[in-house]
Motif scaffolding. Structure first.
Motif, PDB file in Angstrom:
ATOM      1  N   VAL A 111       0.828  -1.202   0.000  1.00  0.00           N
ATOM      2  CA  VAL A 111       0.000   0.000   0.000  1.00  0.00           C
ATOM      3  C   VAL A 111       0.864   1.254   0.000  1.00  0.00           C
ATOM      4  O   VAL A 111       0.597   2.225  -0.719  1.00  0.00           O
ATOM      5  N   ARG A 112       1.917   1.253   0.810  1.00  0.00           N
ATOM      6  CA  ARG A 112       2.823   2.410   0.830  1.00  0.00           C
ATOM      7  C   ARG A 112       3.419   2.639  -0.553  1.00  0.00           C
ATOM      8  O   ARG A 112       3.502   3.771  -1.023  1.00  0.00           O
ATOM      9  N   GLY A 113       3.862   1.569  -1.191  1.00  0.00           N
ATOM     10  CA  GLY A 113       4.439   1.705  -2.524  1.00  0.00           C
ATOM     11  C   GLY A 113       3.436   2.267  -3.518  1.00  0.00           C
ATOM     12  O   GLY A 113       3.771   3.140  -4.319  1.00  0.00           O
ATOM     13  N   GLY A 114       2.199   1.774  -3.466  1.00  0.00           N
ATOM     14  CA  GLY A 114       1.179   2.262  -4.378  1.00  0.00           C
ATOM     15  C   GLY A 114       0.847   3.730  -4.157  1.00  0.00           C
ATOM     16  O   GLY A 114       0.682   4.494  -5.116  1.00  0.00           O
ATOM     17  N   LEU A 115       0.753   4.139  -2.897  1.00  0.00           N
ATOM     18  CA  LEU A 115       0.446   5.538  -2.587  1.00  0.00           C
ATOM     19  C   LEU A 115       1.589   6.461  -3.003  1.00  0.00           C
ATOM     20  O   LEU A 115       1.362   7.556  -3.528  1.00  0.00           O
ATOM     21  N   ILE A 116       2.816   6.020  -2.766  1.00  0.00           N
ATOM     22  CA  ILE A 116       3.965   6.828  -3.193  1.00  0.00           C
ATOM     23  C   ILE A 116       3.967   6.977  -4.706  1.00  0.00           C
ATOM     24  O   ILE A 116       4.186   8.062  -5.247  1.00  0.00           O
ATOM     25  N   GLY A 117       3.711   5.870  -5.402  1.00  0.00           N
ATOM     26  CA  GLY A 117       3.696   5.923  -6.861  1.00  0.00           C
ATOM     27  C   GLY A 117       2.621   6.843  -7.400  1.00  0.00           C
ATOM     28  O   GLY A 117       2.869   7.657  -8.291  1.00  0.00           O
TER      29      GLY A 117
END
Length: 206
Positions: A111-117
């Motif tokens: 989720v963190r990766g998706g939000l950062i992206g």
């Protein structure tokens, strides 16, 4: 399932007298080169895509505002700011917590990766282009700018066509960020599951 795999080796690492991050760094060096390369350079792919999103937003707004001047002055910030912001956000929220042993949730990493992206890698560059191009348009009087009470509606009208075309980029960045977060977490699990060596005598006593 991830919790069942993670808990025993993680608890063993945390019981050691040495700093867990030091142990994880040593184990990281024992990983295959493919895993080390992905962990270290994957975020750069996301960051370069962020710069590309910034350039797209910048070009669309320059065209909408009839700007032909100060091309370099508007291009450099839209390359540099998204790049640095994405790298910093990924390092702060994913890479460093993993290397400290503080991020122990596969879903959280994804989720963190998706939000950062999505947000740092696409929405932030798109929003940054507004004041940058607006200031250039105002300086060179390339397009009539609105009064204060009509500012929001004006920029919504100007930006809507451009941002519609960036929706695919936002989805792509979110997917890439999710993938990288998941893969980095998998690499972290590999570090925890590496066999003990004589380099970690405390671990051998465990």
């Amino acid at each position: 399932m991830a919790g069942e795999i993670l808990d025993p080796p993680l608890k063993r690492v945390r019981r050691l007298a040495r700093d867990p991050s030091e142990i994880l760094r040593e184990r990281f060096e024992r990983l295959p080169e493919k895993d080390k390369s992905l962990f270290q350079t994957g975020s750069w792919v996301l960051a370069f895509n962020s710069s590309f999103c910034g350039l797209i937003a910048n070009n669309y707004l320059r065209s909408a505002l009839n700007i032909t001047q100060a091309r370099l002055a508007s291009t450099l910030p839209m390359v540099f700011l998204p790049l640095v912001s994405t790298l910093a956000a990924y390092e702060f929220w994913i890479s460093q917590p993993l290397m400290r042993g503080d991020l122990n949730c596969a879903t959280c990493a994804s989720v963190r990766g998706g939000l950062i992206g999505a947000f740092v890698g696409c929405v932030y560059p798109a929003l940054t282009a507004i004041p940058l191009c607006g200031s250039i348009a105002s300086r060179y009087a390339t397009a009539p700018l609105p009064s204060k009470e009509n500012t929001f509606r004006y920029w919504m009208r100007v930006c809507k066509p451009a941002y519609k075309k960036l929706r695919f980029a936002a989805v792509l960045q979110a997917a890439l960020g999710t993938y990288l977060g998941t893969k980095n977490y998998d690499i972290y699990i590999k570090m925890l599951q590496l066999p003990e060596t004589a380099r970690d005598p405390e671990e051998l006593r465990e």
